[in-house]
Design a protein around this motif. Structure first.
Motif, PDB file in Angstrom:
ATOM      1  N   ALA A  19      16.293   4.359 -19.177  1.00 36.60           N
ATOM      2  CA  ALA A  19      15.323   4.920 -18.232  1.00 36.60           C
ATOM      3  C   ALA A  19      15.197   6.428 -18.413  1.00 36.60           C
ATOM      4  O   ALA A  19      14.087   6.981 -18.399  1.00 36.60           O
ATOM      5  CB  ALA A  19      15.739   4.596 -16.800  1.00 36.60           C
TER       6      ALA A  19
ATOM      7  N   ILE B 188       4.884   6.509 -14.888  1.00 37.18           N
ATOM      8  CA  ILE B 188       5.884   6.370 -13.824  1.00 37.18           C
ATOM      9  C   ILE B 188       6.009   4.913 -13.401  1.00 37.18           C
ATOM     10  O   ILE B 188       7.116   4.396 -13.208  1.00 37.18           O
ATOM     11  CB  ILE B 188       5.507   7.246 -12.612  1.00 37.18           C
ATOM     12  CG1 ILE B 188       5.630   8.729 -12.979  1.00 37.18           C
ATOM     13  CG2 ILE B 188       6.391   6.921 -11.411  1.00 37.18           C
ATOM     14  CD1 ILE B 188       5.140   9.670 -11.900  1.00 37.18           C
TER      15      ILE B 188
ATOM     16  N   VAL C 126       9.566   2.973 -13.601  1.00 38.05           N
ATOM     17  CA  VAL C 126      10.173   2.513 -12.345  1.00 38.05           C
ATOM     18  C   VAL C 126      10.258   0.988 -12.317  1.00 38.05           C
ATOM     19  O   VAL C 126      11.301   0.409 -11.984  1.00 38.05           O
ATOM     20  CB  VAL C 126       9.373   3.019 -11.127  1.00 38.05           C
ATOM     21  CG1 VAL C 126       9.877   2.362  -9.839  1.00 38.05           C
ATOM     22  CG2 VAL C 126       9.480   4.532 -11.013  1.00 38.05           C
TER      23      VAL C 126
ATOM     24  N   THR D 221      12.920  -0.344 -14.876  1.00 44.20           N
ATOM     25  CA  THR D 221      14.305  -0.003 -14.522  1.00 44.20           C
ATOM     26  C   THR D 221      14.809  -0.843 -13.355  1.00 44.20           C
ATOM     27  O   THR D 221      15.893  -1.435 -13.416  1.00 44.20           O
ATOM     28  CB  THR D 221      14.421   1.493 -14.172  1.00 44.20           C
ATOM     29  OG1 THR D 221      13.972   2.276 -15.283  1.00 44.20           O
ATOM     30  CG2 THR D 221      15.864   1.857 -13.860  1.00 44.20           C
ATOM     31  N   VAL D 222      14.026  -0.905 -12.290  1.00 39.75           N
ATOM     32  CA  VAL D 222      14.432  -1.692 -11.116  1.00 39.75           C
ATOM     33  C   VAL D 222      14.544  -3.169 -11.478  1.00 39.75           C
ATOM     34  O   VAL D 222      15.506  -3.849 -11.101  1.00 39.75           O
ATOM     35  CB  VAL D 222      13.431  -1.500  -9.955  1.00 39.75           C
ATOM     36  CG1 VAL D 222      13.779  -2.435  -8.791  1.00 39.75           C
ATOM     37  CG2 VAL D 222      13.439  -0.054  -9.488  1.00 39.75           C
TER      38      VAL D 222
ATOM     39  N   LEU E  35       5.972  -3.831  -8.885  1.00 44.91           N
ATOM     40  CA  LEU E  35       6.123  -2.377  -8.871  1.00 44.91           C
ATOM     41  C   LEU E  35       5.106  -1.706  -9.790  1.00 44.91           C
ATOM     42  O   LEU E  35       4.503  -0.688  -9.428  1.00 44.91           O
ATOM     43  CB  LEU E  35       7.545  -1.993  -9.284  1.00 44.91           C
ATOM     44  CG  LEU E  35       8.639  -2.322  -8.262  1.00 44.91           C
ATOM     45  CD1 LEU E  35      10.016  -2.039  -8.843  1.00 44.91           C
ATOM     46  CD2 LEU E  35       8.435  -1.520  -6.981  1.00 44.91           C
TER      47      LEU E  35
END
Length: 208
Positions: free
Chosen positions: A76, A116, A120, A123-124, A163
């Motif tokens: 990340a 972004i 995000v 990664t999540v 997301l």
């Protein structure tokens, strides 16, 4: 007196770690392009990124949960640095002999919101995948390796999709369009997951 420290890491583990980071980087760069497939918007990373989930499962199997979590975070950080660096480079004045500066800026100086969203979301989702995979192996069974991959990805892919779609497109596209992107991306990513399932059998279980 100097001490020599030797860190042992199998060759296959190195390949998995490198492949995971490469898959993440290439997918995030490709996600800058929004393609049109079957009249639906889809980011360019959709077709490659699902492999990262299976490679993550392979990493979990070989280097363990904690090291896999570290790998996700390191990846990340690299992916955060990548668009920033491209943006800086794209704004450095080009040499007069180089005629592709505008193309470089348009291609590799990405829309910040999409960059972004991609980072995000991935990664999540990968951290969620780690928890589900670990729960399956420790609380349910170490058998049925194909099932642990399918189940963990069944949770993580929707998280990634949700997301990404919300962060990248909420407010810019109507709800019907967002729903269409979410559903289409889910089926594409899960189809790639199913195809990639045999990869989990290429590595041995970490017994530590």
């Amino acid at each position: 007196m100097e001490k020599n420290y030797e860190y042992k890491l199998s060759f296959i583990s190195i390949i998995i770690i490198g492949s995971y980071i490469a898959c993440q980087m290439i997918s995030n760069i490709a996600s800058v392009k929004i393609a049109n497939v079957l009249s639906l918007a889809v980011d360019g990373g959709t077709f490659l990124y699902p492999l990262a989930f299976t490679i993550r499962d392979m990493a979990h199997k070989t280097i363990g949960k904690k090291n896999t979590q570290k790998l996700i975070i390191v990846s990340a950080i690299i992916n955060i640095f990548s668009p920033i660096y491209f943006y800086i480079v794209s704004n450095i004045p080009a040499d007069s002999s180089w005629q592709f500066n505008e193309a470089f800026q348009l291609t590799l100086s990405p829309v910040l919101r999409i960059a972004i969203a991609s980072i995000v979301g991935s990664t999540v989702a990968e951290l969620v995948d780690t928890e589900i995979y670990h729960f399956f192996v420790t609380k349910i069974t170490k058998r049925y390796q194909w099932l642990r991959v399918l189940i963990s990805n069944a949770f993580s892919i929707p998280v990634d999709n949700l997301l990404f779609v919300v962060i990248a497109f909420y407010g810019a596209l109507p709800f019907d369009a967002l729903l269409g992107i979410f559903i289409f991306n889910f089926f594409v990513k899960y189809a790639v997951t199913i195809v990639s399932v045999p990869m989990i059998y290429l590595v041995k279980e970490n017994k530590e």
